[in-house]
Design an enzyme around this catalytic site. Structure first.
Site, short mmCIF file in Angstrom:
data_model
loop_
_atom_site.label_atom_id
_atom_site.label_comp_id
_atom_site.label_asym_id
_atom_site.label_seq_id
_atom_site.Cartn_x
_atom_site.Cartn_y
_atom_site.Cartn_z
N GLU A 185 0.93 -1.28 0.00
CA GLU A 185 0.02 -0.06 0.09
C GLU A 185 0.87 1.28 -0.12
OE1 GLU A 185 -2.71 0.40 3.29
OE2 GLU A 185 -3.66 2.23 2.36
N GLY A 204 3.63 2.75 10.68
CA GLY A 204 3.36 2.05 11.76
C GLY A 204 3.40 0.58 11.49
N ALA A 205 2.19 0.14 10.63
CA ALA A 205 2.07 -1.30 10.44
C ALA A 205 1.17 -1.42 9.03
CB ALA A 205 1.23 -1.91 11.69
N MET A 206 0.92 -2.46 8.71
CA MET A 206 -0.05 -2.57 7.64
C MET A 206 -0.86 -4.02 7.70
SD MET A 206 -0.66 -1.58 4.23
CE MET A 206 -1.85 -2.72 3.56
N GLU A 207 -2.09 -3.65 7.02
CA GLU A 207 -2.97 -4.81 7.22
C GLU A 207 -3.25 -5.79 6.17
OE1 GLU A 207 -3.69 -1.40 6.41
OE2 GLU A 207 -5.22 -1.27 5.14
N HIS A 232 -6.15 -1.71 15.43
CA HIS A 232 -6.24 -1.14 14.11
C HIS A 232 -6.01 -1.94 12.99
CE1 HIS A 232 -6.39 2.75 11.68
NE2 HIS A 232 -5.61 1.84 10.79
N GLU A 233 -5.02 -2.50 12.89
CA GLU A 233 -4.75 -3.31 11.76
C GLU A 233 -5.61 -4.64 11.78
OE1 GLU A 233 -3.00 -1.89 9.74
OE2 GLU A 233 -1.82 -0.46 11.26
N HIS A 285 -9.12 -3.61 10.45
CA HIS A 285 -8.95 -3.47 8.66
C HIS A 285 -9.47 -4.65 8.17
CE1 HIS A 285 -7.57 0.41 7.79
NE2 HIS A 285 -6.40 0.31 8.22
N1 B3K Z 1 -2.68 1.19 5.82
C1 B3K Z 1 -1.66 1.37 6.31
C2 B3K Z 1 -0.86 2.60 5.79
C3 B3K Z 1 -0.17 2.27 4.39
C4 B3K Z 1 0.67 3.80 3.98
C5 B3K Z 1 1.09 3.71 2.78
N2 B3K Z 1 1.87 4.80 2.37
C6 B3K Z 1 -1.57 1.33 7.78
C7 B3K Z 1 -2.91 1.56 8.43
O1 B3K Z 1 -3.30 2.70 8.20
O2 B3K Z 1 -3.48 0.73 9.03
ZN ZN Z 2 -5.44 1.91 8.74
#
Ligand code: B3K
Ligand code: ZN
Length: 878
Positions: free
Chosen positions: A132, A269-272, A305-306, A309
């Site tokens: 993403e 921070g993190a990615m879902e 949060h993740e 998602h």
């Molecule tokens: N969806 C990701 C963020 C991605 C950022 C890309 N530049 C984390 C989050 O909001 O949960």
């Molecule tokens: Zn998010």
């Protein structure tokens, strides 16, 4: 030079929401095969394509691609020659396409050279992906847009002991020669931005969860060897989140495994990613000796949060990136509600509002202001902003407030029933809320399209003869770039009325048959709205914007009313807020005195108000004792005077610390942990209040205070107490400062996350030599421009150190801009996101304006500047 470098003579095009068209081709299945190698990984992608019935016929097939080497291209088994396709700057075009076919694409990529940390890259010898928003195009040629949803299988071939991807794993086969292969199958259709692969020498901490309908789920947290003893909190947070989403939203997990992999080089921070979240180590690893209470809370929130998602983002995703807040605003709202349920709801709300004001209100007031749903962008990675996330969450919260919680839940159910496995729009979400509640939300939607923070002021009058009370609410919104004229917004104002003794009145509103005993919601919809209350026995004091019911600025309450509300209101948010507003008014008077050449004198009423806070509930008291920060005072000035603000705030802190030294010391001693360390809300509150006392004691200048801080530092134990003591000492020019910083470095030099704290504390020091020491720390052997956490710890922290970043010499600006210039060629996403503090130039005196603009120009003049940084710098200088 970054892959997306722009030619300096042509400005990059804006991408516009209005230009959206459906994808010409859909891809039902994606079959990926990775043969992993750090220098040369081959990726074979088999795509089953068909024309989209909803798109114009005869359109060519355009696949996005970046930093790829094409090795082979075949259609239905027949190799294509260079006459059949074109390689263009943005990817690959095949002009003549049948209605349906299988395309096989073989590409080569170099993960070890991928310093952008987008696509497939190597960190610490292990492989990670980040797709993403547009990283998948750095793995293979593909329509890299979220409205193309496909079912994926992923085969990984490597010598790595751990090989993970989305979905459920198949058996591992031994290929000989130390190489093995595994295939992961993800049954859920997803956009390519949710693809993930992790492989390497990682160890896992495992646990289990059974969903309420009985599905057993294997949970894994994958970390580097040696970090296994820091995963318990992450795992606990995950299980708590999974249960909460079932209980509160009826949403269950939908795969047999859920994995989290931690990586220390990560852009955010993190990615879902579906079934395989990738996390910055900062949001996974914690032990009491290494992580502060704030870190623990951050982990809980980000894990939640993740995880959340999985439904809001993954099962129902975004049609295009203009809909980003559809998943982010909603998911932030969900994680805020989750965290509120884990501890003190009001203290959580106070923290969220602090964050909103510090980041989002400031964004709204500057050159980068944009709506929650932007109408255009150059680089989407620049739009993962406080506005899209945090104001987006406030917009969701307002909807819940207006239609009520039960209707909001029905709206969520309807949204999932209608749109499961679809890529949809913000309008679709609001429509579900409207249909489920029967409340017309069309005017409310302006919140998504209009940038800027509404300012509301109130005027009231009381008629003794008729016992009527009239409350008039006025709203205006200042112009923002591209939006000179603003319309009134639909603003829910949660409120109550207090009598002269501070007792809450039951309110009867003209036109509303129901009297309300507690908090009532008024809807302000026009430039000016008047509300008439009947049967009000005596002149009331209004308590407005309870629980911060709308993301607006409220002004016009007299200091007397603020003090009254701070002492009496039943709503903890209003009590806190009124205390802060009162303190701000005192501090701004002191700033004015300094500017007029007078001594700043602290109003005894402020000291008295602080004294009355000491015996309140600990977590709340700690929030209420903290004076408004320098940046938040700056937000209230037409031209920011950083030095006067700093001097005034210091003077007030010294006066409070001195005047209250005995009760502060007594409270400090009383709160000293007798038992062991625990991580519950009450214990966090006690530590936080105790540390607030210590900070005031040192500010008050008592001879015993610095040794007390040093003793707290030396006692070790938990990182919250150690780090607060270190932060306090780092603001004092004393021997203990040098000793403590040195001891901390020696103790933690081998621990990257803790060492980040050592860098950050020095960058945040208010001492005059800070810019110089940041400059020196940039040359420290442990500073690493390839590691985003380290850059943020040192340089971004410094950008938030108002008094030192804005040093009149310009030294702060120039070292900050140097970092952006150095970073842009290797990691343009992180470089671009650092620009914004320089964009605040309009709020400063002309000398500083000139210095800041010159730095922005220097960035813009950089040959081969990335599209990301170009967008941020050009919009900031305008
Ligand atoms: N969806 C990701 C963020 C991605 C950022 C890309 N530049 C984390 C989050 O909001 O949960
Ligand atoms: Zn998010």
């Amino acid at each position: 030079m970054p892959a997306d470098a722009i030619a300096t003579d042509v400005a990059p095009q804006e991408i516009r929401l209005a230009d959206y068209t459906p994808p010409p081709f859909l891809i039902d299945t994606v079959d990926l095969r990775f043969d992993l190698d750090e220098a040369a990984t081959t990726v074979v992608a088999s795509l089953s394509l068909r024309r989209n019935p909803a798109a114009p016929i005869d359109a060519a097939l355009h696949l996005d691609g970046e930093a790829l080497t094409l090795l082979r291209l075949a259609r239905d088994g027949t190799p294509l020659t260079e006459a059949d396709y074109h390689i263009v700057k943005s990817g690959l075009v095949i002009p003549d396409m049948p209605d349906a076919c299988t395309l096989q694409i073989e590409t080569r990529i170099a993960p070890a050279d991928n310093s952008e940390l987008s696509g497939l890259y190597v960190s610490g010898g292990n492989y990670f992906t980040q797709c993403e928003a547009q990283g998948f195009r750095r793995i293979t040629y593909f329509p890299d847009r979220p409205d193309v949803m496909s079912r994926y299988t992923t085969t990984i071939i490597s010598a790595c002991p751990v090989m993970l991807s989305n979905g459920n794993p198949g058996p591992i086969s031994d290929l000989g020669d130390h190489r093995r292969s595994v295939t992961w199958t993800d049954p859920h259709p997803k956009p390519c931005y949710l693809f993930a692969l992790v492989a390497g020498d990682l160890v896992s901490v495992k646990d289990h969860f059974t969903t309420r309908s009985g599905r057993p789920v294997e949970l894994g947290v994958y970390v580097r060897r040696g970090d296994e003893d820091r995963c318990a909190h992450a795992m606990h947070s995950l299980k708590t989140s999974m249960r909460w989403d079932e209980d509160v939203f009826g949403l269950e997990y939908d795969l047999d495994v859920f994995n989290i992999a931690a990586v220390s080089d990560f852009n955010m921070g993190a990615m879902e990613n579906k079934g395989l979240n990738v996390f910055n180590t900062k949001y996974v690893l914690a032990r009491p000796e290494t992580a502060t209470d704030t870190d623990y809370q951050g982990i809980e929130t980000v894990i939640a949060h993740e995880y959340f998602h999985n439904w809001t983002g993954n099962r129902v995703t975004c049609r295009d990136w203009f809909q980003l807040s559809l998943k982010e605003g909603l998911t932030v709202y969900r994680d805020q509600e989750f965290s509120a349920d884990q501890g003190s709801r009001s203290v959580k709300r106070i923290g969220d509002v602090r964050g909103l004001r510090a980041a989002q209100f400031r964004e709204d007031a500057g050159p980068l202001a944009h709506p929650v749903q932007p109408a255009s962008y150059m680089a989407i990675d620049n739009f993962y902003t406080a506005t899209v996330y945090n104001k987006g969450a406030e917009v969701i919260r307002m909807m819940a407030t207006i239609i009520g919680r039960p209707a909001f839940r029905r709206g969520m159910d309807l949204y999932f029933a209608r749109h499961d496995n679809q890529a949809v729009t913000i309008d679709d979400f609001v429509q579900a809320m409207q249909d489920a509640s029967g409340v017309d939300l069309q005017d409310f939607k302006l919140w998504y399209h209009q940038a800027g923070t509404p300012e509301i002021s109130v005027e009231d009058s009381y008629d003794t003869a008729t016992k009527r009370y009239t409350l008039t609410i006025r709203q205006t919104t200042k112009p923002t770039p591209g939006q000179p004229d603003k319309s009134p917004q639909v603003i829910p104002v949660a409120m109550g009325l207090l009598d002269g003794n501070g007792q809450q009145l039951t309110t009867s509103l003209q036109g509303d048959p129901e009297p309300v005993a507690g908090t009532r919601i008024l809807l302000a919809t026009q430039t000016e709205n008047s509300f008439e209350f009947t049967d009000v026995a005596s002149p009331p004091v209004p308590s407005l914007l309870r629980d911060f019911s709308a993301p607006v600025k409220l002004s016009g309450l007299t200091p007397d009313r603020l003090r009254f509300l701070a002492a009496h209101d039943s709503d903890p948010f209003v009590r806190w807020e009124s205390g802060q507003q009162f303190a701000a008014s005192v501090l701004l008077d002191m700033v004015a005195a300094i500017q007029a050449g007078r001594e700043p004198v602290t109003d005894p009423a402020l000291i008295e108000a602080m004294a009355s806070i000491l015996d309140q509930e600990a977590a709340f008291a700690a929030e209420a004792l903290a004076l408004p920060g320098e940046a938040s005072l700056a937000d209230k000035m037409a031209i920011v005077d950083v030095d006067a603000i700093h001097t005034a705030r210091d003077a007030a802190r010294a006066a409070i610390g001195q005047a209250l030294s005995r009760p502060l010391r007594a409270l400090y001693d009383k709160l000293t942990d007798s038992g062991g360390y625990t991580m519950d809300g009450a214990a966090i509150g006690r530590r936080s209040l105790r540390n607030a006392c210590l900070s005031y004691l040192v500010a008050g200048g008592d001879a015993q205070a610095v040794p007390l801080a040093k003793a707290q530092f030396d006692a070790g134990g938990n990182m919250t107490d150690v780090l607060t003591a270190l932060a306090i000492l780092s603001g004092e020019d004393c021997l203990q400062r040098v000793q403590a910083l040195d001891a901390f470095y020696q103790a933690w030099r081998g621990d990257p996350l803790v060492l980040d704290k050592w860098f950050a504390i020095q960058a945040l020091s208010p001492l005059p030599a800070t810019a110089q020491s940041v400059q020196e720390l940039k040359n420290h052997p442990d500073f690493d421009l390839r590691n985003p956490n380290r850059i943020r710890a040192l340089v971004s922290s410094f950008g938030a150190n108002q008094v030192r970043f804005h040093d009149r010499s310009g030294a702060g600006y120039s070292l900050y801009a140097d970092t952006i210039v150095q970073l842009d060629p290797t990691n343009s996403q992180v470089a671009a996101r650092m620009v914004s503090p320089l964009g605040q130039w309009r709020r400063f005196d002309t000398a500083r304006q000139t210095l800041m603009q010159a730095e922005l120009q220097r960035i813009l003049d950089l040959p081969g500047l990335s599209r990301n940084t170009f967008e941020m710098a050009s919009k900031s200088i305008a």
